[in-house]
Motif scaffolding. Structure first.
Motif, mmCIF file in Angstrom:
data_model
loop_
_atom_site.group_PDB
_atom_site.id
_atom_site.type_symbol
_atom_site.label_atom_id
_atom_site.label_comp_id
_atom_site.label_asym_id
_atom_site.label_seq_id
_atom_site.Cartn_x
_atom_site.Cartn_y
_atom_site.Cartn_z
ATOM 1 N N GLY A 164 0.785 -1.225 0.000
ATOM 2 C CA GLY A 164 0.000 0.000 0.000
ATOM 3 C C GLY A 164 0.813 1.269 0.000
ATOM 4 O O GLY A 164 0.265 2.354 -0.207
ATOM 5 N N VAL A 165 2.124 1.157 0.234
ATOM 6 C CA VAL A 165 2.964 2.360 0.227
ATOM 7 C C VAL A 165 3.587 2.627 -1.142
ATOM 8 O O VAL A 165 4.280 3.628 -1.321
ATOM 9 C CB VAL A 165 4.078 2.279 1.298
ATOM 10 N N TYR A 209 -12.029 -4.375 4.371
ATOM 11 C CA TYR A 209 -11.480 -3.647 5.518
ATOM 12 C C TYR A 209 -11.851 -4.307 6.841
ATOM 13 O O TYR A 209 -11.083 -4.242 7.810
ATOM 14 C CB TYR A 209 -11.920 -2.179 5.468
ATOM 15 N N GLU A 227 -2.700 -1.688 9.708
ATOM 16 C CA GLU A 227 -2.497 -0.477 8.920
ATOM 17 C C GLU A 227 -1.949 -0.815 7.538
ATOM 18 O O GLU A 227 -2.371 -0.228 6.531
ATOM 19 C CB GLU A 227 -1.540 0.473 9.655
ATOM 20 N N CYS A 228 -1.006 -1.756 7.489
ATOM 21 C CA CYS A 228 -0.427 -2.161 6.201
ATOM 22 C C CYS A 228 -1.494 -2.773 5.296
ATOM 23 O O CYS A 228 -1.588 -2.440 4.107
ATOM 24 C CB CYS A 228 0.700 -3.166 6.424
ATOM 25 N N LYS A 249 -4.702 -2.354 5.344
ATOM 26 C CA LYS A 249 -5.715 -1.377 4.943
ATOM 27 C C LYS A 249 -5.193 -0.374 3.924
ATOM 28 O O LYS A 249 -5.975 0.280 3.231
ATOM 29 C CB LYS A 249 -6.256 -0.654 6.176
ATOM 30 N N LYS A 250 -3.885 -0.256 3.827
ATOM 31 C CA LYS A 250 -3.297 0.625 2.813
ATOM 32 C C LYS A 250 -3.347 -0.013 1.421
ATOM 33 O O LYS A 250 -3.330 0.680 0.412
ATOM 34 C CB LYS A 250 -1.845 0.952 3.167
#
Length: 249
Positions: A60-61, A158, A182-183, A185-186
């Motif tokens: 996601g990044v 999600y 968090e990862c 969901k990205k």
């Protein structure tokens, strides 16, 4: 006139080299993660080694995931393996110590067969050649359980991303659970589902006997995704020298 400048693969994969030392360690995160999942060990490992960090194309990044991620290319681990080869060659690295978590462990094994000079050692953390049970093989999941994972991701990605980390990470490690959530969901849901299918339906048992680079298998005692029976199978089938480090979860 607009001139489009092609970005290097290392730039697109957010690759960075930190630390100091004569040996190079390559840290490859697993499904749903990104390089930030290695943050806890970096202060220690960078004191003794040069460390390569990067993000797989599904992460996601990644700034342009729809451009970099091709479902057809990455429906098998070969696509990821080819990216790893290209990345290490671009960085002009060989004889590295490769640490692969989850799916990356098997990607490292595949890559070591194609280009053995890239690695001097493989460290396989929570890895599995096959997740689905079959005759004479226990992978940890029946096919209907795998299909239920896909169904949950499709219907409420999600919600699944909030729940899944609590199953696979020690409940007492709230920081790691939060970070993995968090990862996940990205990631774009359609990319997450595509990679999940690649991972959970994979079968790379046949390549283990071709792995000759020395391996160390690192495994927790009650890993839901890669149980100890899988670890014992891997250790038995890997052709090269292999050791096992068992950690209590």
């Amino acid at each position: 006139m607009v001139i489009k400048v092609e970005k290097s693969l290392s730039t697109m994969m957010n690759a960075q080299i930190i630390g100091s030392g004569k040996e190079t360690v390559v840290l490859a995160h697993g499904f749903g993660g990104d390089q930030s999942l290695w943050d806890k060990i970096l202060p220690v490992i960078t004191q003794a080694y040069q460390v390569v960090l990067f993000d797989w194309c599904f992460s996601g990044v990644i700034k342009e995931p729809n451009t970099l991620f091709d479902p057809a290319k990455y429906c098998q681990y070969d696509g990821f393996s080819n990216d790893l080869i290209a990345l290490l060659e671009e960085l002009q690295l060989d004889s590295t110590v490769f640490v692969g978590h989850s799916m990356s462990g098997m990607i490292g094994c595949i890559t070591s067969i194609k280009k053995p000079h890239l690695f001097k050692k493989l460290i396989l953390v929570g890895s599995s050649p096959r997740y689905v049970n079959s005759e004479c093989y226990e992978g940890g999941f029946d096919i209907n359980e795998i299909e239920q994972i896909f169904s949950s991701m499709e219907s409420n990605y999600y919600g699944w991303a909030s729940f899944f980390p609590t199953l696979v990470i020690d409940k007492n490690d709230s920081e790691s659970i939060k970070k993995f959530k968090e990862c996940l969901k990205k990631m774009k849901p359609e990319i997450g589902l595509s990679v999940a299918k690649t991972v959970f339906l994979s079968d790379h048992r046949d390549i283990l006997e071709k792995v000759v680079i020395p391996c160390t298998i690192v495994q927790t005692t009650n890993d839901l995704v890669a149980p100890m029976c899988v670890v014992e199978y891997m250790k038995r089938m890997i052709k090269g020298q292999s050791g096992l480090i068992t950690l209590k979860k």
